[in-house]
Design a protein around this motif. Structure first.
Motif, mmCIF file in Angstrom:
data_model
loop_
_atom_site.group_PDB
_atom_site.id
_atom_site.type_symbol
_atom_site.label_atom_id
_atom_site.label_comp_id
_atom_site.label_asym_id
_atom_site.label_seq_id
_atom_site.Cartn_x
_atom_site.Cartn_y
_atom_site.Cartn_z
ATOM 1 N N ALA A 207 -40.798 -26.465 10.351
ATOM 2 C CA ALA A 207 -41.048 -27.862 9.974
ATOM 3 C C ALA A 207 -40.932 -28.819 11.148
ATOM 4 O O ALA A 207 -41.363 -29.969 11.055
ATOM 5 C CB ALA A 207 -40.092 -28.291 8.862
ATOM 6 N N THR A 208 -40.386 -28.361 12.273
ATOM 7 C CA THR A 208 -40.285 -29.225 13.451
ATOM 8 C C THR A 208 -41.518 -29.122 14.341
ATOM 9 O O THR A 208 -41.625 -29.839 15.337
ATOM 10 C CB THR A 208 -39.045 -28.872 14.295
ATOM 11 N N LYS A 209 -42.437 -28.238 13.991
ATOM 12 C CA LYS A 209 -43.655 -28.035 14.789
ATOM 13 C C LYS A 209 -44.889 -28.219 13.909
ATOM 14 O O LYS A 209 -45.665 -27.288 13.687
ATOM 15 C CB LYS A 209 -43.660 -26.658 15.442
ATOM 16 N N VAL A 210 -45.043 -29.408 13.393
ATOM 17 C CA VAL A 210 -46.175 -29.723 12.520
ATOM 18 C C VAL A 210 -47.216 -30.515 13.303
ATOM 19 O O VAL A 210 -46.898 -31.523 13.938
ATOM 20 C CB VAL A 210 -45.729 -30.527 11.287
ATOM 21 N N THR A 211 -48.446 -30.052 13.252
ATOM 22 C CA THR A 211 -49.590 -30.763 13.824
ATOM 23 C C THR A 211 -50.463 -31.252 12.684
ATOM 24 O O THR A 211 -50.824 -30.464 11.798
ATOM 25 C CB THR A 211 -50.421 -29.841 14.732
ATOM 26 N N ILE A 212 -50.792 -32.531 12.659
ATOM 27 C CA ILE A 212 -51.777 -33.022 11.706
ATOM 28 C C ILE A 212 -53.120 -33.098 12.420
ATOM 29 O O ILE A 212 -53.199 -33.514 13.579
ATOM 30 C CB ILE A 212 -51.393 -34.384 11.095
#
Length: 600
Positions: A207-212
Motif C-alpha cells: 500500500a506504500t507503493k501505489v501508482t495512479i
C-alpha cells in the motif's frame, strides 16, 4: 493479511456463494468479507513469461449510490456473509452509448466496482500497485473489459487495479451551493484508493507503493487527485497519459452556471423546482435511465433549455472548484506550484497525432478511406469551431493560430492539404502543451518527472479507420498488452509486439521505483535509457521503434499556447476579463471583478 491466501473451496459451502466458485480458484478475505476469483495461467508464444494471475472482478468498494445516496459522496461498503463471487465484471456506470468507445458491461447506477489482477505470490511478497482510472470525458467508459490488467500484472510483476466511478450528472452534477456540491466521481476515486490502502495487502500488494495512472479523463482525474488536499498518503506516483487537469472545459468555478445547468436538467426531467433543495430531492426520485438523453450533449436538449453553448471538448457536468476536493482552478495551482505533495514521481506524455481524433469525428463519412485530406475552406470553417470560447471570439488570436499552423509554403496551392494543421493545432492546444506546462511545474518544484511522446503509428488502430497515425488513445493496446490477452483478440505484428513489451516495462519499472529505466540498464545506451525531464534540458523519450531520446518537445508551439496567447489576449480582448485568466498579473483582478468560469 500479508499476501494472497488461496484456499480450497469445499463443495458443501457452495450454497453460501453469490454464485459458484470452484476448487482451483482463489479466495481472499478483505475487510468487507471473502472474495472468490479466477486463476488465469498467463503465457504467450511471443513473450517469455509464464505466470499465474489471480483475477478478481466486480468487487464492490462502496455502497450502491442510489436513492438518497445519489448526489452524495460514496458510503463504505457494508460487510457481506459468505463468499462474494468476483469472477465477472460489475455493471458500468450510467452513460450514453457511444459506438466508437463501447462498454461491454451492462449499465446500472449501482456501479461502484473495481477489479484486481494479482500475480500469484508467496506469503512474503509485497508488490507495487497500479490503479487505472479510465478515460471518456467524464461521461462514458468503464474500468472493465477494455482494461484487462492480466498481461501488465504478469509481465511486470505488479498488481493492477481498475475502477469504475460515476459519470455525467451522477458523478458531477452541481447546483453551485451546499445542496449538491459535485465532484462525486472524484470522491468515488478516493474511496477506491482508500479501499486499496485497506485491502491490497490481502492480494500481496504494498500500500506504500501505489501508482495512479489514467488516459484522457483518467489522466485529468489523476492530476486532480494529486492537486487535491484530500488524497495525502493514497499514492506515491502518477502517470498522466494524454490529459491534464488544466484542460479547458474540465473545470468550473461559476456557481451561477452550475445552478443553471442543474435546474435546466431538472426541467427536462420533470423537476422544475425553484430551490436547489427541492430540485435535488426531486432528481433523486427520477429513474436513472431517464437522465441519459437529456444529459447527452449530442441531443442538444440541455443546451436548448439553458441557452448555454457547451464546448466540443467539455461536458455540461465538469469538475468544479468546490473548496474542498480542489481549492482553486487546476491551471492556477499548477502555474503557481501550489500543491502540498512534494514527494510524488511523475511520468507525463502524449501522442504525436492527438488531434487526428477530432478529424475523425468531423470526417465520419471518410472512415473507410485509406487516407484523408482537408481543403482550405473546410479548415477555415472548422478550426475556430473547435477552439475554446476565449479564443474563438478573438480575431487576433485566430489569425495568430493560423499563422503558426498553416504551411504557408503551400498556402497558395489550390489543393493544399490542411489535415496536419488542424490535427496539430488541436493536439498541441489540448494535450501536448498542457503536458509541457505540468512537466515544467512539477520538475521546477523538485519532483522526478519523465516526459514522453509516442510517435509510432500502430499497425492496427483502436479506432475504426486507418489514417489516424499516433492518435488519442492509441497507446492503450500497448500499455495493457492487448496482443497477449486472449479475450481481446488483438493481433499485432512483431515490431508492435516488441514496442508493447518495452512500454509495459517502462510503466511497471516506474511503478516499482519511480524510474522507468530497468535497474540494469546502461545509462549511456539511448535505446534503453530515459533521462529525467529538467528545466533547462527538456529531455524526453520518443516512444517508437527507435526509442530515441530527444529534447524540447514542441517548445515553440508550447511557448505560443502557454505564454504568448495569454499575453495577446490581454492586449486585444479588452471587453473580456476572461482573457486575463492565464496571466499572473491579472489573475487577482479577474477574481475580484468577474463572476465567470476561468476555464472559458
Amino acid at each position: 493479511m500479508a499476501s494472497l491466501r488461496v484456499s480450497v473451496v469445499l463443495a458443501l459451502a457452495v450454497t453460501l456463494f453469490t454464485s459458484p466458485v470452484y476448487a482451483d480458484d482463489p479466495v481472499v478475505e478483505i475487510k468487507s468479507g471473502k472474495l472468490g476469483g479466477k486463476s488465469v495461467e498467463f503465457s504467450h508464444s511471443d513473450i517469455d513469461v509464464q505466470r499465474t494471475v489471480h483475477v478478481f472482478k466486480g468487487i464492490p468498494y462502496a455502497e450502491p449510490p442510489v436513492g438518497d445516496l445519489r448526489f452524495q459522496p460514496p458510503k463504505p461498503k457494508v460487510p457481506w456473509e459468505g463468499v462474494h463471487n468476483a469472477a465477472n465484471f460489475g455493471s458500468a456506470c450510467m452513460q450514453s452509448i457511444e459506438p466508437l468507445v463501447p462498454v461491454q458491461e451492462p449499465l446500472s447506477e449501482d456501479c461502484l466496482f473495481l477489479n484486481v489482477y494479482a500475480p500469484q505470490v508467496d506469503d512474503s511478497a509485497s508488490l507495487p500497485v497500479m490503479v487505472w482510472i479510465h478515460g471518456g470525458a467524464f461521461i462514458i467508459g468503464s474500468g472493465g473489459f477494455r482494461y484487462d490488467g492480466t498481461a501488465l500484472a504478469a509481465t511486470g510483476d505488479v498488481i493492477v487495479v481498475s475502477i469504475n466511478y460515476r459519470l455525467g450528472p451522477f458523478g458531477f452534477l452541481a447546483t453551485g451551493d451546499e445542496h449538491t456540491a459535485g465532484n462525486y466521481g472524484f470522491y468515488d476515486q478516493i474511496a477506491a484508493l482508500r479501499w486499496v490502502q485497506d485491502n491490497i495487502a490481502a492480494f500481496g500488494g504494498d500500500a506504500t507503493k501505489v501508482t495512479i495512472f489514467g488516459e484522457s479523463a483518467g489522466a485529468i482525474s489523476s492530476e486532480y487527485l494529486f492537486l487535491s488536499p484530500l488524497t495525502d498518503g493514497l499514492f506515491r506516483r502518477v502517470i498522466l497519459q494524454s490529459g491534464s487537469a488544466s484542460l479547458p472545459g474540465f473545470v468550473s468555478t461559476d456557481t451561477a452556471t452550475q445552478n443553471k445547468i442543474a435546474h435546466g436538467l431538472g426541467k427536462l426531467l420533470g423537476c422544475d423546482e425553484d430551490s436547489s433543495d427541492e430540485l435535488v430531492k426531486c432528481l433523486r426520485t427520477v429513474p436513472a435511465e431517464d437522465f441519459i438523453e437529456p444529459s447527452d450533449m449530442s441531443s442538444g436538449l440541455l443546451a436548448n433549455v439553458t441557452g448555454l453553448d457547451f464546448e466540443i471538448e467539455s461536458s455540461p457536468f465538469p469538475p468544479v472548484v468546490d473548496g474542498k476536493f480542489v481549492t482553486e482552478a487546476p491551471a492556477t495551482l499548477i502555474r503557481e506550484r501550489n500543491f502540498n505533495k512534494k514527494d510524488i514521481d511523475f511520468m507525463i506524455g502524449t501522442l504525436s497525432d492527438e488531434g487526428m481524433t477530432y478529424c475523425m469525428f468531423f470526417m465520419a463519412d471518410k472512415l473507410n478511406q485509406t487516407e484523408v485530406t482537408m481543403d482550405r475552406d473546410t479548415y477555415e470553417a472548422l478550426y475556430p469551431a473547435v477552439l475554446t470560447k476565449r479564443f474563438k471570439n478573438n480575431p487576433a488570436v485566430l489569425d495568430a493560430i493560423k499563422l503558426l499552423y498553416v504551411n504557408w509554403e503551400d498556402a497558395d496551392v489550390e489543393d493544399a492539404d490542411y489535415v496536419e494543421a488542424f490535427s496539430h493545432m488541436q493536439g498541441d492546444q489540448f494535450f501536448v502543451c498542457r503536458a509541457d506546462q505540468s512537466a515544467r511545474a512539477y520538475s521546477l518544484a523538485g519532483a522526478n518527472v519523465y516526459l514522453y511522446q509516442i510517435t509510432h503509428a500502430p499497425a492496427k488502430s483502436i479506432w475504426p479507420c486507418t489514417w489516424l497515425k499516433a492518435a488519442h488513445m492509441e497507446e492503450i493496446p500497448f500499455v495493457f498488452g492487448w496482443h497477449f490477452v486472449q479475450e481481446m483478440e488483438w493481433t499485432m505484428p512483431k515490431e508492435d509486439v516488441d514496442l508493447a513489451v518495452e512500454i509495459m516495462k517502462y510503466w511497471t519499472n516506474f511503478a516499482k521505483t519511480g524510474n522507468p529505466n530497468s535497474p540494469s540498464s546502461n545509462d549511456d545506451d539511448s535505446q534503453t535509457s530515459w533521462p529525467l525531464f529538467k528545466v533547462p534540458g527538456l529531455e524526453y523519450k520518443d516512444l517508437s521503434l527507435k526509442m530515441e531520446t530527444k529534447r524540447a518537445l514542441k517548445a515553440k508551439e508550447c511557448a505560443f499556447w502557454n505564454d504568448f496567447i495569454p499575453k495577446l489576449m490581454k492586449h486585444t480582448d479588452s471587453d473580456s476579463i476572461c482573457s486575463a485568466v492565464d496571466d499572473d498579473l491579472h489573475l487577482q483582478k479577474y477574481k475580484e471583478e468577474a463572476n465567470v468560469d476561468p476555464s472559458q
